[in-house]
Design a protein around this motif. Structure first.
Motif: not given
Length: 281
Positions: A177, A262, A265-266, A268
């Protein structure tokens, strides 16, 4: 045991025997100095834009989640507690490596090493605690960070502790990330209400690979007070994204703020965490 290299590593092991109850057991303590920098909100009479040995606390949890807490030289004693289960590591880092941000030919703050603690074995549940002590100069180690296990240290018990401490550049972690590269703080639109505006830049990781059609949003929360709607925009100058939002304090004297990026739904990015005090500026 010491291992020299690009990063100098110290291996620490100790078997502790407690003769009396310990109210708070601090393990793997780190100290550093933060006089002033990007988060300083009071006037400092200094020709140098920033003066610090470290500019943030980084914590890596067992699930790979990373928390970045920019350091501050507060106007009053400040404590921050981060509950973590089975920590992978934590440390006081110097991320700002640009000489122009320091302008100090003697101290060379851009070259100060980061310190990273890696636990050996399962440390279980507990918390990383950060203490920030008000300081009027650069000669005080006014930053302290350490691990506090949840299990109490009682009289007659014992505990074996082992960990590694690495001194060098920022630790190489398996994190894809974006990381925090800038934190800016200034007055909000309603300054008379103590409102503050926060600007946070995220860069690195997989952020440069995101297409223009990717919808990137920000999750922002506060333990008290009111957070305005965050605005996210691409920042091509750092190869990432900028988030800015306004925060109005509530009845509590201090609020813990959290922010991350984000994509759908991830998650990052790492989690940006900050402690905001209720004061008039």
């Amino acid at each position: 045991m010491l291992k020299p290299g690009a990063a100098t590593e110290a291996v620490v092991s100790a078997h502790l025997y407690f003769r009396s109850d310990i109210e708070k057991l601090g393990i793997a303590p780190l100290t550093s100095m933060f006089y002033h920098g990007k988060t300083t909100q009071h006037y400092v009479d200094d020709f140098r834009p920033e003066v610090h040995d470290s500019d943030g606390l980084l914590i890596e949890a067992a699930n790979g989640e990373q928390i970045w807490r920019p350091l501050n030289n507060p106007q009053r004693l400040a404590f921050s507690v981060f509950g973590i289960n089975k920590p992978r590591g934590f440390g006081l880092l110097q991320r700002e490596r640009n000489f122009g941000r320091y302008q100090d030919l003697e101290a060379k703050y851009q070259r100060r090493p980061s310190a990273w603690v890696t636990p050996v074995g399962d440390w279980g549940s507990g918390s990383v605690e950060l203490v920030e002590i008000p300081s009027n100069g650069e000669f005080d180690d006014n930053i302290v960070a350490f691990w506090v296990p949840s299990e109490p240290a009682t009289a007659g018990s014992d505990r074996y502790i082992e960990y590694k401490v690495s001194f060098g550049e920022e630790p190489a972690l398996d994190f894809l990330g974006g990381r925090v590269v800038f934190t800016g703080i200034g007055p909000g639109k309603h300054r008379d209400e103590g409102q503050r505006r926060f600007i946070v830049d995220f860069a690195g990781g997989e952020l440069p690979l995101l297409g223009d059609t990717t919808m990137v949003t920000a999750d922002v929360s506060a333990s008290s007070g009111t957070v305005g709607i965050p605005v996210v925009e691409r920042n091509s100058l750092v190869g990432g994204y900028r988030v800015f939002f306004e925060f109005t304090p509530g009845d509590e004297p201090v609020a813990d703020l959290r922010l991350n990026l984000r994509a759908g739904d991830n998650v990052i990015s790492e989690i940006w965490s900050y402690q905001s005090w209720k004061e008039k500026y």
